[in-house]
Design an enzyme around this catalytic site. Structure first.
Site, PDB file in Angstrom:
ATOM      1  N   GLU A   1       0.839  -1.216   0.000  1.00 52.27           N
ATOM      2  CA  GLU A   1       0.000   0.000   0.000  1.00 52.27           C
ATOM      3  C   GLU A   1       0.871   1.263   0.000  1.00 52.27           C
ATOM      4  OE1 GLU A   1      -2.422  -1.554   3.280  1.00 52.27           O
ATOM      5  OE2 GLU A   1      -4.173  -1.081   2.069  1.00 52.27           O
TER       6      GLU A   1
ATOM      7  N   GLU B   1      -3.594  -9.531   3.676  1.00 53.04           N
ATOM      8  CA  GLU B   1      -4.375  -9.226   4.887  1.00 53.04           C
ATOM      9  C   GLU B   1      -5.503 -10.219   5.097  1.00 53.04           C
ATOM     10  OE1 GLU B   1      -3.236  -7.068   2.764  1.00 53.04           O
ATOM     11  OE2 GLU B   1      -2.658  -5.182   3.714  1.00 53.04           O
TER      12      GLU B   1
END
Ligand SMILES: CC/C=C\C/C=C/C(=O)SCCNC(=O)CCNC(=O)[C@H](O)C(C)(C)COP(=O)(O)OP(=O)(O)OC[C@H]1O[C@@H](n2cnc3c(N)ncnc32)[C@H](O)[C@@H]1OP(=O)(O)O
Length: 726
Positions: free
Chosen positions: A104, A124
Site C-alpha cells: 500500500e 491481509e
C-alpha cells in the site's frame, strides 16, 4: 525506523528499517512521515526514493501491533496519502517483499520499480483483515477490478514478472533495483504527477461489471464457510466501483474495523505466529532447534508405493531431492510407478503455469526398484508401507543392515510405536517418525515424532526435510496416535455415540461443517475408508475374532464401545471406495454423499436391540461433545509433554485435520470459549456418560481453571515438568 539519506543532491532516500521484515510499526511510519516532510522542505531535493533495508521493501503492518491499543487508531492511509500528495516524484524500489501495508505504501508512490525476484501481495485476508491502507481503493484503479479482486480476496503473492504484466509495477530489473529506481527518479523529475496519483484515477470500467461482481460474490461465499474476511474484502472492492475515492476509503475503514474486532482476525493472527513458533522445537530432554543441526539430504528413498508413498515421492521430487522408490515386487512397482508419474505430470503442469519446471524423467532424479541394494547410498529413507508392526520391523531390520551408518530411517505411521520400530535396528538414534497426511504431496502438515532414543540431529534433519518439502513440521513425542490422531479418536468416538443415542450422520456432519470444518467426521471416515480403522481395532483386540466370547457388545475393557463402525465394515461398507459407508454414493469411488435409508433403518434396529431410548440431540450438544472431548485429550497431551505447547496442537489441527483457521485451532478455541465453560460442560457430559473416559475432565484443564483461567500463552507455566524450564 526509517533512515533518511541522499543519493545525490537532488534525490532523497527514505529507507524503511525494522528487521527482520521492515514491518510498518508506528515509529517506522512516523519516521517515514518525517522523511517526506524533510524532503519536501528541502528545495535541493527534486525526487524521493523509498526502499527497505536488507533487500526487503516491507512485509506490511506489524501484525503484533494490531492487538496494541496504541496502534488501534492509526490509519496507514494517512501516510500513504501523504506520499501520494507529495509535490516531488516518489519512486518505490521494491526488493524481496512488498506485502500488505508495504504494497500500500508502494501504491502511494508515483512509480514502482521491482527486482525480478520480488514478491508483492495484499495478504491481509489471510490474517482476517482487509488492506486497510486504502489498498482496496487504489489497486482496482491501477490494475482493474478482476485482477485486484483476485489479489485482495486470495492474498496470494504475485511474482514481479506477473506484477509487470498486470501493470502493478512500472519496471522489473534483474540487477540493482536501487540504482534502477534512482535512474527512473532522475528521469521523471519535472514530469506532471497528477496522472500518477492513483486516487485521482477512475476505476477501469467493465462492460459487465455487475454480472462479474455477482458471480465473484457467489464463488467467494461458497468457499468462505463463515470466514468473514474474503466477503468484506469483496465489499471494499465493490465500493471502489461505486463510490468516489474518499467515500470508498471511508467504507474500507468501516469494514476494516468490523474485521479487526471480529475475533476471527485475532484467531488468524494467532495462527500466523503459532506456525512460526512451532519451528522452534524443544523436547522434554533438553534438545531443541538451538542446539541441534540438521544433516544434508542429497538423496532419499521411499519404501512402499501405496497412496502415501506415491505422495511422498512426489513431494521429494518437487523439492528436487533425488529419490529411489522401492516396492516389494514388479507388479506393485509398475502400478506405483504409473501412479507416481501421473501425479508428477499433474504437478509439472501446475508448476509450468508458474513458469517453473519439474525434472522427473531423469533416472538420476527418480529411480524405481525392487532391490534393497539400491538404498546403500541414500541419506534418508521414508518407509511408507501399511500400518503393520511386524512388517515395519522386518523392513527396519533390513534397512539397518543395508543403509550406510549415517542414514536416517523414517517411518510414516499414523499411530504405531516409534520405539518398537526402532528396536528392530542397530541405530535407534537415527529412527524418527514422519507422519505425512494424505494426499502427501498436497497436505502441509508433517508430524515429526521422536522416540526414546531419537537423536537431536535426527529430529533437526526431519524438521529441515519438512521445510524443504514446504510443509509445516510439528515435533511431538511418541504415544499411540501421537498428537493429531490421539485427539481425533475421542472426537470420532463421540460422533458415533451420538448416532447410538438418536442422531444421524448428516446431522452431526452438518453441525461440524457449519462450525467451519471442511468435512464432518462421517464424510471424513467415508473418504479415508472405514476398513483402515477396522483393521486397527481388530489388531488391538477390540473387534473381530480376537474379542473374547461373552464380551458385551457395547463395552470393551470396562468402557463404552460402539460396534456400529464394525457393523458397517462387516456389511462391506468401507466408504466412498465401495460406494457405501455412513452415506450412499452414486457408485464405488463416487464422491457425492447422500443420506442412506438403509443406515437409518439399521440405527433404529440397533437402538431397539440394545434398548437405547432415542432422544433428540441438539446442535450445541453435538458440537460440544465432539469438540470438547478432542480438546480434553489435548490438555492430557500437553500435561504428558507429548506436545510442547498449545500452539503445536493448533497448528496440527489447522494443517492436518481441516480445523477452520479462523477459529485458531482447538486449544485457541477453548481459550475463547473460556476454560471454566469447557470444564463445566465436560463435567456435565461425563456425569451423563460415566463409562466414557474421554469425557472425564483432564487434570490439567481442572488445574488451569482452578488457577483462574490464565491466557493460553501462560498455560505451560502451570505444569511442573522440567521441560518448562527449557
Ligand atoms: C496500521 C495499519 C493498518 C492496516 C493496513 C495494513 C495491514 C497489514 O499490512 S497486515 C500485514 C500483512 N502482511 C503479511 O501478512 C505478511 C506476513 N509475513 C509473511 O508472509 C512472511 O513473514 C514473509 C513472506 C514476509 C517472510 O517469510 P519468511 O522469510 O519465511 O520468514 P518468517 O515468516 O519466518 O518471518 C520472519 C520473522 O518476521 C516476523 N514477521 C513477518 N511478517 C511480519 C509482520 N507483518 N509483522 C510482524 N512480524 C512479522 C515473523 O513472525 C518472523 O518472526 P520470528 O523470527 O520471531 O519467528
Amino acid at each position: 525506523m526509517a533512515q533518511y539519506t541522499s543519493a545525490s543532491t537532488a534525490l532523497a532516500v527514505i529507507r524503511l528499517r525494522n528487521p527482520p521484515v521492515n514491518a510498518l510499526s508506528l515509529p517506522v511510519l512516523q519516521a517515514l512521515e518525517d522523511g517526506l516532510k524533510r524532503a519536501d522542505a528541502d528545495p535541493s531535493v527534486k525526487a524521493i526514493m523509498i526502499c527497505g533495508e536488507n533487500g526487503k521493501f516491507s512485509a506490511g503492518a506489524d501484525i503484533q501491533g494490531f492487538s496494541l491499543p496504541k496502534t488501534r487508531g492509526i490509519s496507514l492511509g494517512h501516510f500513504v496519502s501523504l506520499i501520494e500528495r507529495c509535490e516531488k516524484p516518489v519512486v518505490a524500489a521494491i526488493e524481496g517483499v512488498a506485502l500488505g501495508g508495504g504494497l500500500e505504501v508502494a501504491l502511494g508512490c508515483h512509480y514502482r520499480v521491482a527486482h525480478v525476484k520480488a514478491r508483492m501481495g495484499l495478504p491481509e485476508v489471510t490474517i482476517g483483515l482487509l488492506p486497510g491502507g486504502e489498498g482496496t481503493q487504489r489497486l482496482p484503479r491501477l490494475i482493474g477490478v478482476p485482477a485486484a479482486l483476485d489479489i485482495i480476496t486470495t492474498g496470494r503473492h504475485i511474482p514481479a514478472t506477473e506484477a509487470l504484466k498486470l501493470g502493478l509495477v512500472d519496471e522489473v530489473v534483474e540487477e540493482n533495483t536501487i540504482e534502477a529506481a534512482i535512474r527512473l527518479a532522475n528521469k521523471v523529475i519535472g514530469q506532471p504527477l497528477e496522472p500518477r496519483r492513483l486516487s485521482l484515477r477512475p476505476v477501469p470500467k467493465l462492460p459487465n461489471m455487475e454480472a462479474f461482481l455477482s458471480e465473484a460474490l457467489v464463488k467467494l461465499k461458497k468457499q468462505a464457510r463463515r470466514y468473514l474476511a474474503p466477503e468484506l474484502c469483496f465489499q471494499a472492492v465493490r465500493a471502489a466501483t461505486e463510490l468516489p475515492f474518499a467515500d470508498g476509503v471511508r467504507k474500507e475503514r468501516e469494514l476494516f474495523n468490523v474485521l479487526l474486532t471480529s475475533g476471527q482476525a485475532q484467531a488468524l493472527q494467532y495462527a500466523f505466529f503459532a506456525e512460526r513458533a512451532v519451528q522452534k522445537w524443544t523436547t522434554p530432554h533438553g534438545s531443541s532447534w538451538q542446539n541441534a543441526s540438521p544433516q544434508p539430504i542429497h538423496k532419499a528413498a521411499v519404501i512402499g508405493l501405496g497412496t502415501m508413498g506415491r505422495g511422498i515421492v512426489t513431494s521429494l521430487v518437487k523439492a528436487s531431492i533425488p529419490v529411489v522408490a522401492l516396492e516389494q515386487n514388479l507388479e506393485y512397482l509398475n502400478t506405483g510407478r504409473k501412479a507416481v508419474m501421473l501425479l508428477l505430470e499433474r504437478e509439472a503442469m501446475k508448476m509450468e503455469q508458474g513458469a517453473q519446471t519439474l525434472d522427473f524423467h531423469n533416472p538420476a532424479r527418480l529411480q524405481f526398484t525392487v532391490d534393497f541394494d539400491a538404498l546403500r547410498d541414500v541419506d534418508l529413507v521414508i518407509e511408507a508401507v501399511f500400518e503393520n508392526m511386524p512388517l515395519k520391523k522386518e523392513i527396519f531390520q533390513k534397512l539397518s543392515r543395508i543403509c550406510k551408518p549415517a542414514a536416517f530411517l523414517c517411518t510414516n505411521t499414523s499411530a504405531l510405536n516409534i520405539d518398537e520400530i526402532a528396536s528392530a535396528t542397530s541405530r535407534p538414534q537415527q529412527v524418527v517418525g514422519t507422519h505425512f497426511f494424505s494426499p502427501a504431496h498436497i497436505m502441509r502438515l508433517l508430524e515429526i515424532i521422536y522416540g526414546h532414543h531419537t537423536s537431536p540431529t535426527a529430529i533437526a534433519t526431519a524438521v529441515q526435510l519438512g521445510k524443504v518439502l514446504k510443509k509445516v513440521g510439528v515435533v511431538v513425542g511418541n504415544c499411540f496416535g501421537f498428537a493429531g490422531n490421539r485427539m481425533m479418536f475421542p472426537y470420532v468416538e463421540q460422533a458415533v455415540f451420538l448416532l447410538e443415542e438418536g442422531s444421524r450422520p448428516e446431522a452431526v456432519d452438518q453441525v461440524l461443517e457449519d462450525f467451519g470444518f471442511k468435512i464432518g467426521p462421517f464424510r471424513m471416515s467415508d473418504l479415508a475408508g472405514l476398513d483402515v480403522a477396522w483393521r486397527s481395532r481388530k489388531g488391538r483386540g477390540l473387534a473381530g475374532d480376537s474379542v473374547p466370547p461373552g464380551t458385551p457388545a457395547r463395552q470393551r475393557h470396562g468402557r463404552r464401545y460402539s460396534p456400529l463402525p464394525d457393523l458397517l465394515c462387516e456389511n462391506g461398507r468401507f466408504g466412498q471406495k465401495t460406494g457405501k459407508g455412513w452415506y450412499q454414493y452414486e457408485k464405488a469411488g463416487g464422491r457425492t454423499a447422500k443420506p442412506d435409508p438403509w443406515l437409518h433403518n439399521v440405527l433404529t434396529q440397533y437402538r431397539d436391540t440394545h434398548h437405547i431410548k432415542t432422544r433428540f440431540i441438539d446442535q450445541e450438544e453435538i458440537l460440544e461433545r465432539c469438540l470438547f472431548s478432542l480438546i480434553n485429550e489435548g490438555f492430557d497431551i500437553l500435561a504428558e509433554g507429548i506436545a510442547s505447547g498449545p500452539e503445536h496442537l493448533d497448528v496440527i489441527y489447522i494443517h492436518g485435520y481441516g480445523w477452520p483457521k479462523h477459529r485458531g485451532g482447538p486449544m485457541f478455541y477453548a481459550s475463547t470459549v473460556g476454560l471454566p465453560r469447557v470444564l463445566a460442560k465436560l463435567q456435565r457430559y461425563s456425569e451423563a456418560h460415566p463409562d466414557v473416559p474421554a469425557l472425564r475432565p483432564s487434570t490439567f484443564l481442572k488445574k488451569l481453571v482452578a488457577v483462574g483461567n490464565p491466557p493460553l500463552k501462560e498455560w505451560m507455566s502451570y505444569l511442573s515438568r522440567p521441560s518448562n524450564k527449557l
